[in-house]
Motif scaffolding. Sequence first.
Motif: not given
Lengths: 523, 372
Positions: B135-164
């Motif tokens: 899970t230490l490996g998993g943590m690093l892997l997931f952190q990296g993947t997140l960075l790759g997906l977002t490229r450092g840019v925040s993603i704002a979800p639609p309004r009904d998503f925010l309701e949650i």
Amino acid sequence: MSELSSQGRPTGKASPLLELRRIAKSFPGVRALDGVSFDLRPGEIHALCGENGAGKSTLIKVLCGYFPHGTFSGEIRLRGAEMRFRGLRAAEEQGIALIAQELALVPKLSVAENLLLGREPLRHGIIDRGALRASAVRALTRVGLEVDPDAPVEELGIGQQQMVEIARALEKRATILVLDEPTAALADRDAGRLFDLLRELRRGGVSSVYISHRLEEVLPLADRVTVLRDGRTVATAVGPSRDEVIRWMVGRDVRDLYPRAPRPGGDRAPVPLLSVRGLGLELERGPGVHRAPLCEVDFDLAGGEVLGVAGLMGAGRTALLSCLYGVARGHVQGTIALAGEPPRAPYRAPAEAMEAGVALVSEDRKRYGLVPEASVRDNLTLSLLRRYAQRGVLREEEREADCRRQVESLRLRTPHLAASVGRLSGGNQQKVLLGRALLRQPRVLLLDEPTRGIDVGAKAEIYQLIAELAAGGLGVVIVSSDLPELLGLSHRLLVLNGGRISARLESDATPESVLAAATARVA
Amino acid sequence: MNRGRVGEPGSTLLGSRIHWRAWAMVGALLVIWLVLALATQGTFLLPRNLSLLARQMAVTSILATGMVLVIVAGQIDLSVGALAGLLGAVAALFAVKLGWPTPLAVLLAPLCGAALGAGQGALVARLRIPPFIVTLGGMLLFQGTLLGLTRGVSIAPPRDFLEIGQAYLPRPAGWVLGGLLALFLLGLALRGPRPTPARGVGLALLTLGFVATLNAYEGVPMPVLIVLLLAAGLAFIADRTPFGRHLYAIGGNREAAHYAGIAIETRVVQVFTLMGALAGIAGVVLTARVGAATSDAGRMMELDAIAAAVIGGTSLLGGQGRVFGALLGALVMASLDNGMSLLNTEAFWQPILKGAILVAAVAVDMAGRRRD
């Protein structure tokens, strides 16, 4: 030490070395000790007997400082002076050493390192290996143990490890050894050596408090015997007979200790319940060696039959049961056939064995049996929780009812079903494991040392239960180091020696004939 | 000792120990609240702030309740924070970039989480790699993947998503649910052979007080509702299913569990799968509450989750722990964070104090166990 030995062997009037006066200790709901008095004379072996739950363990924990001063009432006097131990360490400094049931050695460290653990001789802050070794050799000589001080402790046999522990205690200048069930895990030969050592130490003025369930061995050894029952001292006597001690322990006569189930049908049933052929176990290559703890074992077991398996430590008794239950580590050969089904390879996992109707109560209940923090209820039903599940949810009423039935029929003494099993006495823990095996309604029950370390009363109840179960058609294979027990319970006996069957004996076998077959040199 | 009879629980050591521990924790929490209330001149106890506190602890709570089961089984999962961050972003991405309807995008998170959890579980159970490493490996892997997906840019979800993360239950609905829960707790306490009416009334009043407090602000926050539902479900799983009881047995004595025929490998895979799914839910709540999926979302949350579980009485040795204890643990930690923010304490004090509380909680617990 010389001061003590000058007083010579204990006489009726010797002033006590150690005295416990009116010790009382309670746990919530239980009064474990209720004004126990006990004394130990210089150079004496004093046996402490009593059923499990009688208060022996609590008493020695008081004695050894495990329960610090203030957590119990009464007083401890050593050479006339009152002692207020703050912990094990404080008692140790006064020369009281506990040799616990579970050995307290570090397996990977060498014998020498274990002997001087925590008190390593130093030179400029670095361990002085020469001095360490010299001290170790001296300590080993004192107990007459010939092992390589540089060998890792894990390579020693259990008996040798125990000697190392005693040597360690003596190295710390212990004058009082407290031994808790020291022979529970020992083969007879090792036990004999232990007794010789204790006698030898007695001559040197070392006193021992010796706790054991094996009356046959403790009575000849002990100078005096104190019996506890329900947290009180029942008697302290010089040289009591076995029957006397048992009567004191249980408060009643134990007459028929070994009820035997009627032998199944005059003629053997045509189809055996369990048929084992060519069963063998080969261990994966160890450090350069191939070992076969079990070899070419054939036998049949009829329903309603109790088959005893005798043999020395390491003769393959536990390996045999492990192979039958699917827990053996290594390569298992041979076939087994249940109730006329076609022969098949031995089970590879306990779940498979249980599904087929084979249950095991293992020899080491702490390691392989109990989940100590979990409740009696969970421990009883651990093997078949899924049977109580309806769409993934446990039907608690049914589980509760089954548990209560087991408690009733096993005469299990527990405050309630939610109590954690680790708090029960050894006999009751064993009953929980028996109950777990029986709840699966097995056809074949494998029992490995079913009465090890439990008290006489509980033993008698377990014997009764085994006889009843066999009378009900269950096939029982029982392994035990207690020969009278094994001979008393079994219809037939297999004797294992070096992993092979060296004799098949009928119920008229004598301890002598069994021992002869067990110890004969195998080709 | 009564022969062959089963008596009453409650007077036992085990029972009193659980009581002792639970009361100690509640007592510590009350002390912390009192100190914070005094220090903030009552602001801490205003409904507005308590509502905020409840929302702040939601994500950690979801992770912590799952973590209890993982630790009880003798395992550990260090990847949950990073996994929650990643899955919160994945759900947002699918909703925003691919235009998936919110329910589908949201459902994707726990599903992916379950799959990734199962993968980690398989590595632990089948290949026998220690869970700490996997899970230490998993943590690093997931952190990296997140960075790759977002490229450092925040993603704002639609309004009904925010309701949650930001909606509140209408006040009447809050009262109805709270009332039903109070009645249920009361009924539970009165039922069975050993009724405990005092406890039942206490719990029922607590429930109603809880709803009253939250309704005095905007109502019961959606994340709080999610936390309570999940915690109730997990507590039920822990106590009343073979899966749950097996986890306690595996963590309590693995050899004994094996001899009892329990499929240890399967159970280990299952508990990691469950943890992964919970991390997915936590991720969605996190993204929705914060209003955006960021590239470092979920960082260090695994440690908060483990700390909450441990403060809540879970033993890292395995075999012992309660789901609701983790909620209390999360509440203790969130209270500290919240209170110190109110007091404008410099940020560096928060981890220092939390660390001290964590070690102190376990020290007190160990002292109590020794006393037994």
